[in-house]
Each structure stands twice: as structure tokens, then as C-alpha cells.
Design a protein around this motif. Structure first.
Motif, PDB file in Angstrom:
ATOM      1  N   THR A   1      31.953   2.320  -2.951  1.00 33.97           N
ATOM      2  CA  THR A   1      32.214   3.261  -1.856  1.00 33.97           C
ATOM      3  C   THR A   1      31.176   4.376  -1.843  1.00 33.97           C
ATOM      4  N   THR A   2      30.837   4.885  -3.028  1.00 36.15           N
ATOM      5  CA  THR A   2      29.841   5.958  -3.107  1.00 36.15           C
ATOM      6  C   THR A   2      28.467   5.463  -2.682  1.00 36.15           C
ATOM      7  N   VAL A   3      28.109   4.230  -3.081  1.00 31.92           N
ATOM      8  CA  VAL A   3      26.826   3.657  -2.642  1.00 31.92           C
ATOM      9  C   VAL A   3      26.782   3.576  -1.123  1.00 31.92           C
ATOM     10  N   ALA A   4      27.887   3.151  -0.514  1.00 29.24           N
ATOM     11  CA  ALA A   4      27.936   3.077   0.942  1.00 29.24           C
ATOM     12  C   ALA A   4      27.769   4.456   1.571  1.00 29.24           C
TER      13      ALA A   4
ATOM     14  N   ARG B   1       0.835  -1.207   0.000  1.00 26.86           N
ATOM     15  CA  ARG B   1       0.000   0.000   0.000  1.00 26.86           C
ATOM     16  C   ARG B   1       0.868   1.256   0.000  1.00 26.86           C
ATOM     17  N   ALA B   2       0.526   2.179  -0.872  1.00 30.98           N
ATOM     18  CA  ALA B   2       1.246   3.453  -0.943  1.00 30.98           C
ATOM     19  C   ALA B   2       0.715   4.397   0.120  1.00 30.98           C
ATOM     20  N   THR B   3       1.630   5.117   0.763  1.00 33.98           N
ATOM     21  CA  THR B   3       1.231   6.111   1.758  1.00 33.98           C
ATOM     22  C   THR B   3       1.960   7.415   1.474  1.00 33.98           C
ATOM     23  N   GLY B   4       1.323   8.523   1.788  1.00 40.13           N
ATOM     24  CA  GLY B   4       1.958   9.815   1.602  1.00 40.13           C
ATOM     25  C   GLY B   4       2.090  10.211   0.142  1.00 40.13           C
ATOM     26  N   GLU B   5       2.793  11.307  -0.081  1.00 45.10           N
ATOM     27  CA  GLU B   5       3.009  11.831  -1.424  1.00 45.10           C
ATOM     28  C   GLU B   5       4.297  11.265  -2.008  1.00 45.10           C
ATOM     29  N   PRO B   6       4.245  10.638  -3.175  1.00 47.46           N
ATOM     30  CA  PRO B   6       5.466  10.112  -3.787  1.00 47.46           C
ATOM     31  C   PRO B   6       6.526  11.194  -3.971  1.00 47.46           C
ATOM     32  N   GLU B   7       7.764  10.797  -3.871  1.00 44.34           N
ATOM     33  CA  GLU B   7       8.905  11.689  -4.035  1.00 44.34           C
ATOM     34  C   GLU B   7       9.290  11.714  -5.521  1.00 44.34           C
ATOM     35  N   SER B   8       9.181  12.873  -6.156  1.00 43.64           N
ATOM     36  CA  SER B   8       9.457  12.956  -7.594  1.00 43.64           C
ATOM     37  C   SER B   8      10.938  13.089  -7.916  1.00 43.64           C
ATOM     38  N   ASP B   9      11.756  13.505  -6.940  1.00 43.24           N
ATOM     39  CA  ASP B   9      13.187  13.718  -7.199  1.00 43.24           C
ATOM     40  C   ASP B   9      13.972  12.424  -6.971  1.00 43.24           C
ATOM     41  N   VAL B  10      13.816  11.502  -7.910  1.00 44.62           N
ATOM     42  CA  VAL B  10      14.554  10.244  -7.893  1.00 44.62           C
ATOM     43  C   VAL B  10      15.310  10.136  -9.212  1.00 44.62           C
ATOM     44  N   ALA B  11      16.602   9.892  -9.131  1.00 51.95           N
ATOM     45  CA  ALA B  11      17.442   9.835 -10.334  1.00 51.95           C
ATOM     46  C   ALA B  11      17.615   8.397 -10.804  1.00 51.95           C
ATOM     47  N   LEU B  12      17.716   8.227 -12.112  1.00 50.86           N
ATOM     48  CA  LEU B  12      18.011   6.939 -12.721  1.00 50.86           C
ATOM     49  C   LEU B  12      19.317   7.077 -13.488  1.00 50.86           C
ATOM     50  N   VAL B  13      20.322   6.294 -13.087  1.00 48.26           N
ATOM     51  CA  VAL B  13      21.656   6.399 -13.674  1.00 48.26           C
ATOM     52  C   VAL B  13      22.043   5.055 -14.279  1.00 48.26           C
ATOM     53  N   LYS B  14      22.364   5.072 -15.558  1.00 50.76           N
ATOM     54  CA  LYS B  14      22.812   3.860 -16.244  1.00 50.76           C
ATOM     55  C   LYS B  14      24.307   3.686 -15.990  1.00 50.76           C
ATOM     56  N   THR B  15      24.691   2.538 -15.460  1.00 50.07           N
ATOM     57  CA  THR B  15      26.104   2.291 -15.211  1.00 50.07           C
ATOM     58  C   THR B  15      26.772   1.736 -16.472  1.00 50.07           C
ATOM     59  N   TYR B  16      28.091   1.896 -16.512  1.00 51.35           N
ATOM     60  CA  TYR B  16      28.859   1.438 -17.676  1.00 51.35           C
ATOM     61  C   TYR B  16      30.316   1.285 -17.254  1.00 51.35           C
ATOM     62  N   PRO B  17      31.098   0.518 -17.978  1.00 51.84           N
ATOM     63  CA  PRO B  17      32.506   0.360 -17.613  1.00 51.84           C
ATOM     64  C   PRO B  17      33.220   1.708 -17.584  1.00 51.84           C
ATOM     65  N   GLY B  18      33.893   1.992 -16.470  1.00 51.52           N
ATOM     66  CA  GLY B  18      34.626   3.246 -16.342  1.00 51.52           C
ATOM     67  C   GLY B  18      33.812   4.400 -15.826  1.00 51.52           C
ATOM     68  N   ILE B  19      32.585   4.158 -15.373  1.00 50.96           N
ATOM     69  CA  ILE B  19      31.744   5.250 -14.879  1.00 50.96           C
ATOM     70  C   ILE B  19      32.427   5.951 -13.710  1.00 50.96           C
ATOM     71  N   ASP B  20      32.333   7.259 -13.696  1.00 54.39           N
ATOM     72  CA  ASP B  20      32.935   8.068 -12.629  1.00 54.39           C
ATOM     73  C   ASP B  20      31.973   8.114 -11.440  1.00 54.39           C
ATOM     74  N   PRO B  21      32.388   7.682 -10.267  1.00 49.03           N
ATOM     75  CA  PRO B  21      31.505   7.731  -9.090  1.00 49.03           C
ATOM     76  C   PRO B  21      31.000   9.137  -8.781  1.00 49.03           C
ATOM     77  N   ALA B  22      31.706  10.155  -9.254  1.00 49.10           N
ATOM     78  CA  ALA B  22      31.271  11.530  -8.986  1.00 49.10           C
ATOM     79  C   ALA B  22      29.901  11.814  -9.594  1.00 49.10           C
ATOM     80  N   LEU B  23      29.499  11.019 -10.595  1.00 51.15           N
ATOM     81  CA  LEU B  23      28.181  11.226 -11.200  1.00 51.15           C
ATOM     82  C   LEU B  23      27.066  11.005 -10.180  1.00 51.15           C
ATOM     83  N   LEU B  24      27.249  10.041  -9.292  1.00 53.29           N
ATOM     84  CA  LEU B  24      26.221   9.786  -8.269  1.00 53.29           C
ATOM     85  C   LEU B  24      26.141  10.949  -7.291  1.00 53.29           C
ATOM     86  N   GLY B  25      27.294  11.465  -6.908  1.00 53.08           N
ATOM     87  CA  GLY B  25      27.291  12.634  -6.038  1.00 53.08           C
ATOM     88  C   GLY B  25      26.656  13.835  -6.704  1.00 53.08           C
ATOM     89  N   ALA B  26      26.828  13.950  -8.019  1.00 56.53           N
ATOM     90  CA  ALA B  26      26.279  15.092  -8.747  1.00 56.53           C
ATOM     91  C   ALA B  26      24.754  15.077  -8.745  1.00 56.53           C
TER      92      ALA B  26
END
Length: 325
Positions: A250-253, A200-225
Motif C-alpha cells: 500500500t505504501t509503495v502504491a 545515456r545520463a542527462t542532467g544532475e544526478p539526484e543524491s537524495d535516494v534512500a536504500l531500505v533493507k526489508t525484513y519480516p515485520g517491517i513497519d511501512p512507516a519507515l518508507l514514509g519517514a
């Protein structure tokens, strides 16, 4: 008794006429007139809804459509609702509507449809798709099955449906899951079992959710950005079973420690189990706090995280909510 269906018309490809000198966009009433009267199986009320084109639709518009479809059944007493939607993001809006439907999903059918061909194209698929969607929404068999997409006379569960072809009318598939049903001779034939209802959904959904496609050599700074830009949650599109590059761990942690949930989905179909159960290498992401998408496609995992964050809390709430999917 004649059943009542609410038609929410958002225009897009199904409504466009492109013949030189006759360019136009049909409103909902005109779209409804493309369906021969003898094929209408319900009394239809039309509401025109202003939204962006589906390829540029905002989370606010998606949420507004989902809420109106739900309220059409719960508050206005319609037996079913049809949402006319562009096909590019139809699956995302369908799944978001499914997550927010609540009791409406047990009382009537909510059906999304659209078209691959324009209204004035040779053999336009729009009128038939609309007729079939109205038939499906009015059929009592859909009550309890959740939101579905109806295109090419096929009914697809919102959780499973994917646009797999941008060129032909057979553009949508539920594979490897079964097609839920089909529309034949003015009624619904069920072919498969619907997925379980979401938590069951409660409250107002959060619209500020990012979707990031990973790839070989991805810079972890993109997640921080993306977090610096305001994202309250992140979905990572991994590979295979849900693998992400080790450079991101490390960035996920860190994001998890900051109470920003990170959900890992895959560009492939995966089993609907917890991330830690998918294998030792995938378990590395789980070990640093990542949450598994439980088989959801990345775009649908984003919709799920939006809803999960609406109930308050962050990482713990999202983990608990995904655990019930």
C-alpha cells in the motif's frame, strides 16, 4: 607512443601506514613511487583528491570522482584514468562512474583500485594493484568496455563487481558473471564480454535516494519517514527474486502516486529482466507501481536511480531509464 594516465588518489587503506611511531598517509606521488619504474607502462600524472574514507563517502564525493574521471579523458585527453579508492564502497563509485562516463568509456579506460592491506603491512597488495590498474588504464583494449575495478590482477566490470571478503586480498568477485580480464606481464588479457552500456545520463544526478533493507515485520512507516526526510526516490532491498513484505504494498502504491519512484532490488542475484517477469508474487510489487532493478545489487540500484532522476521527471522517467539497463 607513450600513453598518458591520470591518477586520482583518494588515500584510504592503500595509503595508510600504521606502524607505531610511523603512522602516515601517503599522497599520490608517494603511492606512485611504490611501483617500480620498470613496471610503469604509461606516463602518469597525479592528482590528490580530498574525500571521506570510503565507508563514509558522500554522494557528492562519489559524483565528483566520477565526473573528474570522465573529464580526464574527454577534456584533458588522457588515454586512461585510475582512481585509488577505499574498498568498502569501491563498487558503488565504480558503477556511478560507469553510468556517467558517456563517450569517455569508448575512448579510454577508467579503472578503480585499492588495497585490502595497509601500505606498511607485510606483503601489501597496494603497489601491485596500483601497477596493474595503471597498466589496464593505459591498454587500448579497455576502450569501450566501461569502468572496471582492478584488484588482485583481475578486471571486473563495474556493473557486476562485488566485495565478498573483508579479510583477504582476493576480496572482489563478479560471480556468477565472468571476470572481464586480467593483467599479465604488462598487458591486459580479456576473458569475458563486457555488459551492455547503460542508457545515456542527462542532467544532475539526484543524491537524495534512500536504500531500505526489508525484513519480516517491517513497519511501512519507515518508507514514509525516509520520504519525509527528503528522499526523492527509494530502493527496497527485497529477498529471493525481489519479494517485499505485503505490508509495504500500500505504501509503495502511495509513493508511486506521489511521483516518488520505488525500485525493488534483491539481496540475491536475479535475472536482468523486468520485475513483472520474475514471477506472480514478485509481480504484486510491480502491479502497485514498483520498478524492477533488472538484476542490479541494491547498492548499485541506488546509484542507478540517482542517475535516472537526473534527467527530470520521476516515476515515468525512472521506469523508462531502468527499462534500458
Amino acid at each position: 607512443m607513450v600513453r598518458r594516465v591520470l591518477l586520482l588518489a583518494t588515500k584510504d587503506t592503500i595509503a595508510y601506514s600504521r606502524r607505531p611511531g610511523h603512522e602516515a598517509v601517503a599522497d599520490g606521488a608517494r603511492l606512485l613511487r611504490t611501483v617500480p619504474a620498470e613496471l610503469l607502462t604509461a606516463r602518469v600524472t597525479v592528482e590528490d583528491v580530498l574525500t571521506e574514507p570510503s565507508w563514509d563517502i558522500s554522494p557528492a564525493s562519489m559524483l565528483a570522482l566520477a565526473r573528474r574521471a570522465r573529464d580526464g579523458i574527454l577534456l584533458d585527453g588522457y588515454d586512461g584514468v585510475v582512481v585509488v579508492h577505499g574498498t568498502d564502497t569501491l563498487e558503488e563509485t565504480a558503477f556511478l562512474a560507469d553510468l556517467l562516463a558517456g563517450a569517455a568509456a569508448t575512448r579510454g579506460g577508467i579503472v578503480l583500485t585499492g588495497a585490502m592491506r595497509h601500505l606498511d603491512d607485510l606483503s601489501s597488495d597496494g603497489p601491485r594493484n596500483l601497477a596493474s590498474a595503471i597498466t589496464a588504464a593505459a591498454d587500448p583494449l579497455l576502450a569501450g568496455l566501461g569502468v572496471v575495478a582492478c584488484l588482485n590482477d583481475e578486471l571486473h566490470a563495474a556493473r557486476w563487481v562485488t566485495k565478498v571478503d573483508a579479510t583477504g586480498v582476493a576480496a572482489f568477485s563478479s560471480a556468477p558473471f565472468p571476470t572481464l580480464g586480467r593483467v599479465v606481464d604488462g598487458h591486459v588479457e580479456l576473458l569475458g564480454t563486457a555488459p551492455p552500456r547503460p542508457p545515456r545520463a542527462t542532467g544532475e544526478p539526484e543524491s537524495d535516494v534512500a536504500l531500505v533493507k526489508t525484513y519480516p515485520g517491517i513497519d511501512p512507516a519507515l518508507l514514509g519517514a525516509v520520504v519525509d526526510a527528503g528522499a526523492r526516490g527509494v530502493v527496497l532491498e527485497g529477498t529471493g527474486l525481489g519479494h517485499i513484505p505485503a505490508s509495504l504494498l500500500t505504501t509503495v502504491a502511495e509513493l508511486t502516486e506521489w511521483d516518488i519512484p520505488v525500485v525493488v532490488a534483491s539481496r540475491c542475484r536475479t535475472r536482468e529482466v523486468d520485475l513483472a517477469e520474475l514471477g506472480p508474487l514478485t509481480g504484486l510489487a510491480a502491479a502497485v507501481g514498483a520498478i524492477g532493478a533488472r538484476g542490479l545489487a541494491p547498492n548499485k540500484a541506488r546509484a542507478a536511480l540517482m542517475v535516472a532522476l537526473g534527467g527530470g521527471g520521476a516515476v515515468r522517467a525512472a521506469r523508462d531509464w531502468f527499462g534500458q539497463l
